[in-house]
Design an enzyme around this catalytic site. Sequence first.
Site, short mmCIF file in Angstrom:
data_model
loop_
_atom_site.label_atom_id
_atom_site.label_comp_id
_atom_site.label_asym_id
_atom_site.label_seq_id
_atom_site.Cartn_x
_atom_site.Cartn_y
_atom_site.Cartn_z
N CYS A 243 0.90 -1.17 0.06
CA CYS A 243 0.01 -0.13 0.04
C CYS A 243 0.85 1.32 -0.16
CB CYS A 243 -0.83 0.03 1.15
SG CYS A 243 -1.88 1.60 1.35
N ASN A 252 6.37 -6.30 -1.57
CA ASN A 252 6.85 -7.71 -1.58
C ASN A 252 8.28 -7.80 -1.34
OD1 ASN A 252 4.60 -9.15 -3.47
ND2 ASN A 252 4.80 -6.95 -4.23
ZN ZN Z 1 2.43 -9.59 -3.35
#
Ligand code: ZN
Length: 309
Positions: A243, A252
């Site tokens: 976000c 990630n």
């Molecule tokens: Zn992801």
Amino acid sequence: MALQLPRRVNIVEVCPRDGFQAEVNFISTAKKVELINSLSQTGVGRIEVTSFVHPRVVPNLADAAKVMRSIQRRKGVKYRVLVPNLIGAQRAIDCGTEEIIFVLSASESHNLNNVKKTIKESLEEFNTVVNCVQKNGLVDIHAALSTTFGCPFEGKIAKNKIVSLVKRLADLGATQIILADTTGMANPVDVAEVIEFVEQRVPINKLAVHFHNTRDAGLSNVLSALQQGITTVEASVGGLGGCPFAPGATGNIATEDLVNMLEEMNIDTGVNLSRLIACAILVEQMVGRELHGQVIETGRMRSKEDDCV
Ligand code: ZN
């Protein structure tokens, strides 16, 4: 005793979909294509290119069809797209898609929030999608089980529930099931326990993992998964994703950090780290800010030389 680790790990690069979907400013089709073409030259075996969701839901991927038609497909690289439903699957097939990924949540409330469906409805949709893509000759059908390691609404998900969902997805035709830590709640002990439990019902070579680095446990979770026999790991170059409105929140795990760690442990990834870092720099230029990857040159880490503490 030395760690039991695989000799080879397959890397799945998800930045063009997972990373770009959360970006507020539209990234041009030409830039997306440039990045995907560059990623194709790094040695990664699979790239998640885009998502055929409604443009109202994910405006930054509104050009999915254009991107799929414009990329240069390199032999040996698989190009996967996310489809949320039958319409998305048909649009993807029209663009010459070779493989698809469908997302379902292990948590009822997260699934309702994310795709506006109950888990039962999502499983029915997946069945329809599988029938459609199999008719069109697609053999690689992936399913991501998000919130496998915890849900922001429901907390930890019962292992029995995870196992039965993974088994159901496999029975419906998923050739790979990705255990995804959507909000970065996993820890290495949970990762080991969940995988150990799941692999009693579904073969380990059908499983992959996808971790977010929200609490900085991403690479530790990868190590734990590898010790359980997992050999396919998803990551996003530059760590893009998550976000953008949550201050300090990371997305990630960064592919360059993952590849660096694996190669340092003598685990073959087939990926050229310098080329991958060049892609991370390209992504930073595209989004106009510094990202979270720590490896910025082969053998050199970000900024630490200035820190004396
Ligand atoms: Zn992801």
